[in-house]
Design an enzyme around this catalytic site. Structure first.
Site, mmCIF file in Angstrom:
data_model
loop_
_atom_site.group_PDB
_atom_site.id
_atom_site.type_symbol
_atom_site.label_atom_id
_atom_site.label_comp_id
_atom_site.label_asym_id
_atom_site.label_seq_id
_atom_site.Cartn_x
_atom_site.Cartn_y
_atom_site.Cartn_z
ATOM 1 N N ASP A 91 69.208 76.524 -30.416
ATOM 2 C CA ASP A 91 69.016 76.495 -31.864
ATOM 3 C C ASP A 91 69.314 77.917 -32.361
ATOM 4 O O ASP A 91 68.618 78.873 -32.004
ATOM 5 C CB ASP A 91 67.567 76.088 -32.185
ATOM 6 C CG ASP A 91 67.301 76.013 -33.693
ATOM 7 O OD1 ASP A 91 68.036 76.653 -34.466
ATOM 8 O OD2 ASP A 91 66.342 75.328 -34.091
ATOM 9 N N TYR A 113 70.997 78.379 -44.384
ATOM 10 C CA TYR A 113 70.381 78.951 -45.587
ATOM 11 C C TYR A 113 69.676 80.285 -45.344
ATOM 12 O O TYR A 113 69.061 80.833 -46.241
ATOM 13 C CB TYR A 113 69.415 77.958 -46.263
ATOM 14 C CG TYR A 113 68.485 77.210 -45.326
ATOM 15 C CD1 TYR A 113 67.392 77.831 -44.754
ATOM 16 C CD2 TYR A 113 68.719 75.873 -45.030
ATOM 17 C CE1 TYR A 113 66.551 77.137 -43.907
ATOM 18 C CE2 TYR A 113 67.882 75.171 -44.178
ATOM 19 C CZ TYR A 113 66.797 75.806 -43.614
ATOM 20 O OH TYR A 113 65.969 75.115 -42.763
ATOM 21 N N LYS A 114 69.752 80.802 -44.108
ATOM 22 C CA LYS A 114 69.110 82.094 -43.835
ATOM 23 C C LYS A 114 70.164 83.205 -43.968
ATOM 24 O O LYS A 114 70.521 83.587 -45.062
ATOM 25 C CB LYS A 114 68.469 82.075 -42.453
ATOM 26 C CG LYS A 114 67.416 80.969 -42.293
ATOM 27 C CD LYS A 114 66.837 80.978 -40.888
ATOM 28 C CE LYS A 114 65.981 79.755 -40.611
ATOM 29 N NZ LYS A 114 64.758 79.695 -41.414
ATOM 30 N N ARG A 130 56.224 88.554 -41.789
ATOM 31 C CA ARG A 130 57.594 88.747 -41.296
ATOM 32 C C ARG A 130 58.408 89.522 -42.320
ATOM 33 O O ARG A 130 58.449 89.176 -43.491
ATOM 34 C CB ARG A 130 58.292 87.396 -41.086
ATOM 35 C CG ARG A 130 57.752 86.555 -39.971
ATOM 36 C CD ARG A 130 58.705 85.414 -39.637
ATOM 37 N NE ARG A 130 59.074 84.582 -40.785
ATOM 38 C CZ ARG A 130 59.832 83.494 -40.703
ATOM 39 N NH1 ARG A 130 60.338 83.116 -39.542
ATOM 40 N NH2 ARG A 130 60.114 82.774 -41.780
HETATM 41 C C1 LIG Z 1 64.606 77.830 -35.666
HETATM 42 C C2 LIG Z 1 64.569 76.717 -36.662
HETATM 43 N N1 LIG Z 1 64.907 75.487 -36.274
HETATM 44 C C3 LIG Z 1 64.877 74.454 -37.142
HETATM 45 C C4 LIG Z 1 64.490 74.624 -38.441
HETATM 46 C C5 LIG Z 1 64.408 73.435 -39.349
HETATM 47 O O1 LIG Z 1 65.560 73.308 -40.077
HETATM 48 P P1 LIG Z 1 65.803 72.062 -41.037
HETATM 49 O O2 LIG Z 1 64.773 72.132 -42.094
HETATM 50 O O3 LIG Z 1 67.198 72.305 -41.537
HETATM 51 O O4 LIG Z 1 65.706 70.832 -40.229
HETATM 52 C C6 LIG Z 1 64.150 75.905 -38.908
HETATM 53 C C7 LIG Z 1 63.746 76.119 -40.302
HETATM 54 O O5 LIG Z 1 63.473 77.172 -40.758
HETATM 55 C C8 LIG Z 1 64.174 76.969 -37.975
HETATM 56 O O6 LIG Z 1 63.805 78.200 -38.355
#
Ligand SMILES: Cc1ncc(COP(=O)(O)O)c(C=O)c1O
Length: 422
Positions: free
Chosen positions: A207, A232-233, A382
Site C-alpha cells: 500500500d 489525495y495526499k 502528525r
Molecule cells: C495507508 C492507507 N491505506 C488506505 C487508506 C484508505 O483509503 P481509501 O479511503 O481511499 O480507501 C488510507 C487513507 O488514508 C491510508 O492512509
C-alpha cells in the site's frame, strides 16, 4: 550552516530551496494559515482550477456525452500511466479506479485465488486499519480456514525485518504491508521484504498511500507483484479522488477481478450477457469512473513529475530532519516524544510527536494558532511535510506554536471529547 532555532535560519533554508517556486503553483489564499496536513489531504494545485472549469464547461457542458470518446473513456489508463512513472512501473501496469480499500479488496481476492494451498496472509500492526478490515473480510470470504498473521511492532514505530522473517513461511499466500506507516511514518525496505516474500513463495502487495509522490518507490526494480495507493495526499488529487492499483505485467493474465462490471468487460458496448474480462489492467475496472474527480488527479501528478522524486525526497528529508532538530531543542523538554524513526532512511514525509495532551494540543493549534496538523490516537500529532509547498518557515512556526500551546497551557481551554474527523 549549523542548526539554529531562530526564524532567520528557517528563512535562509527557504531561500536556498531549489523547489521553492512550486509553492506558487498551489492555491494559498491565506498566507497566515500553516497547513501541515498534506499527508492527509494535499493542497489544491492552481492548474486544477482551470482543469475543473474546462471539464465542467467545455467537456460536460458543451461536449456532453461526446466527451466520453473525446477523452474520458481512457482517462483511468492515461493518468495511471503517469503515476507509473512516479512508482517505477511500466505505463500499462497502473490504472486509476475506485478507492484504495476497494482496490485492495480486488487485489487480495485475486492473490488468494492464485495461491489456493496456502492459508496465511501476513501483515503488521502498523498497517492502516482499513487495510486490516479488508484482510479480515477477504480471508473469511475466500476460504474460512485462512488466517491473518500480524507482525507486532516492538516500539509502535518500526517493524524490523527479523519479525517478518519469523512469520512469512511456506503457508503464506500473500504479504500485504503499508510501505510508509500512516502513524509513525516508518518506511519498510521494499526490496528486502519483497525478496524475502518471494523466497518463501508468497506474493507481495504494497500500500503506497503515504509514499507515492513523497518517498521514492521502484516497483519494477524491487520485483513487486501488486500495489495500491491513494491520490489525495502527496499527489494532491483532491478530497476522495480515486486511487490506483498496480499489477506486474506477467501476473496480469493470471488474476481476476472479484467485482466484475461492464467497465471491465472485453467489449463493453457489445452488451453481451456473458462476462469476458477485458485485456490487461482494464479488467480491474468495475463501474463508471467518477470523471470529475478522476480528471483532477492529473495536474497534481504532473507537478510531481516536473519536480522529480529525487528533489522531492531530498527536500522532504531536510525538512523532517529540521523538524526533529526543533523537537530536540524546544519540544522534548515540554514532554513531547518523537514517535517516528530518528533515522531519515527509515522515515517517510511526516513526523509524529506524542504528548499525553496530544488531542487538546491539536485542537488549540488549529483554533488558536492557525496551524493545521492532524491527530492519530492515542497521542500522535502528525506533522506532514509536502515538499512542493511546505516551507521551513512554516515548520518553524509549527514547532514554535506547539511550544507555546504547552508552555502557556492553552490546550486546557479545549474539551477532551474528540471530533468526527481528526
Ligand atoms: C495507508 C492507507 N491505506 C488506505 C487508506 C484508505 O483509503 P481509501 O479511503 O481511499 O480507501 C488510507 C487513507 O488514508 C491510508 O492512509
Amino acid at each position: 550552516m549549523t542548526f539554529r532555532t531562530d526564524l532567520g535560519y528557517a528563512r535562509d533554508l527557504d531561500a536556498a530551496d531549489e523547489l521553492r517556486e512550486f509553492r506558487r503553483r498551489f492555491v494559498i489564499d491565506d498566507p497566515q494559515l500553516i497547513y501541515v496536513d498534506g499527508n492527509s489531504l494535499g493542497r489544491l494545485p492552481r492548474a486544477s482550477l482551470d482543469r475543473s472549469r474546462n471539464l465542467l464547461e467545455r467537456q460536460w457542458g458543451s461536449r456532453l456525452i461526446r466527451a466520453w470518446n473525446d477523452s474520458w473513456f481512457h482517462l483511468a489508463e492515461k493518468i495511471g500511466s503517469k503515476i507509473a512513472r512516479i512508482i517505477g512501473a511500466d505505463p500499462d501496469e497502473v490504472i486509476v479506479a475506485d478507492s484504495t480499500s476497494i482496490n485492495l479488496f480486488k487485489l487480495v481476492m485475486a492473490a488468494l485465488e492464485v495461491r489456493p494451498d496456502r492459508v496465511k496472509l501476513v501483515t503488521d500492526d502498523l498497517n492502516f486499519p482499513s487495510d486490516i478490515y479488508v484482510f479480515q473480510y477477504t480471508l473469511n470470504l475466500a476460504r474460512p480456514n485462512r488466517r491473518l498473521a500480524m507482525a507486532r511492532s516492538p516500539d509502535g514505530i518500526t517493524v524490523p525485518i527479523p519479525l517478518l522473517e519469523e512469520i512469512i513461511d511456506a503457508q503464506t499466500a500473500l504479504v500485504a504491508l503499508s510501505h510508509t506507516a500512516f502513524k509513525s511514518g516508518f518506511v519498510h525496505d521494499m526490496a528486502a521484504v519483497t525478496a524475502l516474500t518471494h523466497d518463501r513463495g508468497a506474493l507481495m502487495l504494497w500500500d503506497l498511500s503515504h509514499s507515492v509522490g513523497a518517498v521514492p518507490v521502484d516497483l519494477g526494480k524491487s520485483g513487486v507483484d501488486l500495489a495500491v495507493g491513494c491520490t489525495y495526499k502527496y499527489l494532491n488529487g483532491g478530497p476522495g479522488s480515486p486511487a490506483f492499483l498496480y499489477i506486474r505485467q506477467d501476473l496480469m493474465d493470471h488474476l481476476s477481478n472479484a467485482i466484475a462490471g461492464w467497465f471491465g468487460q472485453e467489449n463493453q458496448f457489445g452488451f453481451d450477457l456473458d462476462y469476458r474480462p477485458a485485456a490487461g489492467l482494464r479488467k480491474f475496472l468495475t463501474g463508471t469512473p467518477p470523471i470529475a474527480s478522476l480528471a483532477l488527479i492529473e495536474p497534481g501528478v504532473d507537478l510531481v513529475l516536473e519536480a522529480g522524486l529525487d528533489r522531492i525526497r531530498k527536500k522532504s528529508i531536510a525538512q523532517t530532519e529540521y523538524l526533529i532538530e526543533l523537537w530536540e531543542t524546544i519540544l522534548a523538554p515540554l514532554g513531547f516524544t518523537l514517535n517516528s524513526p530518528r533515522e531519515a532512511r527509515l522515515r517517510g514525509s511526516h513526523v509524529s510527536f506524542g504528548h499525553p495532551e496530544g488531542w487538546r494540543i491539536d485542537r488549540a493549534l488549529i483554533d488558536r494558532m492557525a496551524v493545521i496538523p492532524d491527530f492519530r490516537r492515542p497521542d500522535n500529532i502528525r506533522i506532514g511535510v509536502s515538499p512542493l509547498y511546505t516551507t521551513f518557515e512554516e515548520l518553524h512556526a509549527t514547532a514554535t506554536a506547539m511550544h507555546r500551546v504547552v508552555d502557556d497551557r492553552l490546550y486546557e481551554d479545549y474539551p477532551i471529547e474528540q471530533l468526527g474527523v481528526t
